[in-house]
Design an enzyme around this catalytic site. Structure first.
Site, PDB file in Angstrom:
ATOM      1  CD  GLU A   1      -2.951   1.191   0.296  1.00 54.50           C
ATOM      2  OE1 GLU A   1      -2.384   1.624  -0.721  1.00 54.50           O
ATOM      3  OE2 GLU A   1      -4.107   1.503   0.566  1.00 54.50           O
ATOM      4  CG  ASP A   2      -0.922   4.772  -1.522  1.00 53.35           C
ATOM      5  OD1 ASP A   2      -1.574   4.176  -0.639  1.00 53.35           O
ATOM      6  OD2 ASP A   2      -1.467   5.534  -2.347  1.00 53.35           O
TER       7      ASP A   2
ATOM      8  CG  ASP B   1      -5.161   8.649   6.317  1.00 50.09           C
ATOM      9  OD1 ASP B   1      -4.572   9.252   7.227  1.00 50.09           O
ATOM     10  OD2 ASP B   1      -6.126   9.145   5.704  1.00 50.09           O
TER      11      ASP B   1
ATOM     12  CG  PHE C   1      -3.695  15.333   1.341  1.00 53.40           C
ATOM     13  CD1 PHE C   1      -4.579  14.312   1.671  1.00 53.40           C
ATOM     14  CD2 PHE C   1      -3.360  15.535   0.011  1.00 53.40           C
ATOM     15  CE1 PHE C   1      -5.128  13.510   0.674  1.00 53.40           C
ATOM     16  CE2 PHE C   1      -3.903  14.733  -0.985  1.00 53.40           C
ATOM     17  CZ  PHE C   1      -4.787  13.720  -0.653  1.00 53.40           C
TER      18      PHE C   1
ATOM     19  NE  ARG D   1      -3.037   8.209  -9.369  1.00 55.35           N
ATOM     20  CZ  ARG D   1      -3.643   7.796  -8.268  1.00 55.35           C
ATOM     21  NH1 ARG D   1      -2.924   7.425  -7.232  1.00 55.35           N
ATOM     22  NH2 ARG D   1      -4.952   7.762  -8.184  1.00 55.35           N
TER      23      ARG D   1
END
Ligand code: IMP
Ligand code: MG
Length: 181
Positions: A102-103, A106, A155, A168
């Site tokens: 996963e990036d 959160d 963020f 991206r």
């Protein structure tokens, strides 16, 4: 770069640091699985760049890859709280050593959902590799086995991560600030 004039980007983690850490993460996986095959599942779309750098650092381990696509975020910065599965795996994971890639971890909603779905399919083992972790945002408890960087509650975009599908392509992970609404 397609940066809008009212959006501000500040580098948080440079590409060089990302590459060094990803190399260490690959070594750690190789030590943990000692010659056993591992099956990486990338969570699209954000993890695609992380996964492609990660697999290039495996030297002794037999790796295969597959992808799932989920979304919890809609178009903006806030999670909708609901996870939707857009693309499922191509092949069975039964009996495999699976690592979910996963990036960013959160709230934990996405990985919690994916782990539940994947455990039902009887992998031999199931681990989580997350490039970034924002522990202060957690709603559901999820423990990643491999974490690249713990980051503050900001963020971030770049290196696969987007804001409304943009950014991206940035090489570095950057903090994005938007004008006050
Ligand atoms: P979670 O379900 O809240 O843990 O969120 C995981 C997903 O939300 C990630 O796969 C990202 O797609 C997205 N996300 C969470 N934080 C950020 C961020 O700072 N920038 C970009 N996307 C994020
Ligand atoms: Mg994502």
């Amino acid at each position: 770069m397609a940066q809008r004039s009212d959006e501000h980007l500040k580098v948080l983690i440079r590409n060089g640091a990302l590459q060094r850490r990803i190399r260490e993460m690959a070594r750690q996986v190789e030590r943990d699985f000692k010659g056993e095959r591992v099956h990486l599942i990338g969570v699209l779309k954000g993890a695609c760049i992380f996964l492609s750098d990660l697999i290039r650092n495996f030297q002794s381990t037999d790796v295969s890859i597959d992808f799932m696509a989920v979304a919890s975020y809609g178009k903006g910065k806030e999670s909708s709280g609901q996870v939707r599965l857009y693309k499922d795996l191509d092949t069975s994971i039964e009996g495999l050593n699976v690592i979910l890639v996963e990036d960013i971890l959160d709230t934990g909603l996405t990985l919690n959902y994916l782990c539940r779905v994947l455990k039902q399919r009887r992998p031999r083992s199931l681990r989580i590799a997350a490039l970034l972790d924002k522990p202060s945002r957690r709603i559901q408890e999820v423990k990643a086995d491999y974490v690249g960087f713990k980051i503050p509650n900001e963020f971030v975009v770049g290196y696969g991560l987007d804001y409304a599908e943009r950014y991206r392509n940035l090489k570095d992970v950057c903090i994005l600030t938007l004008p006050p609404q």
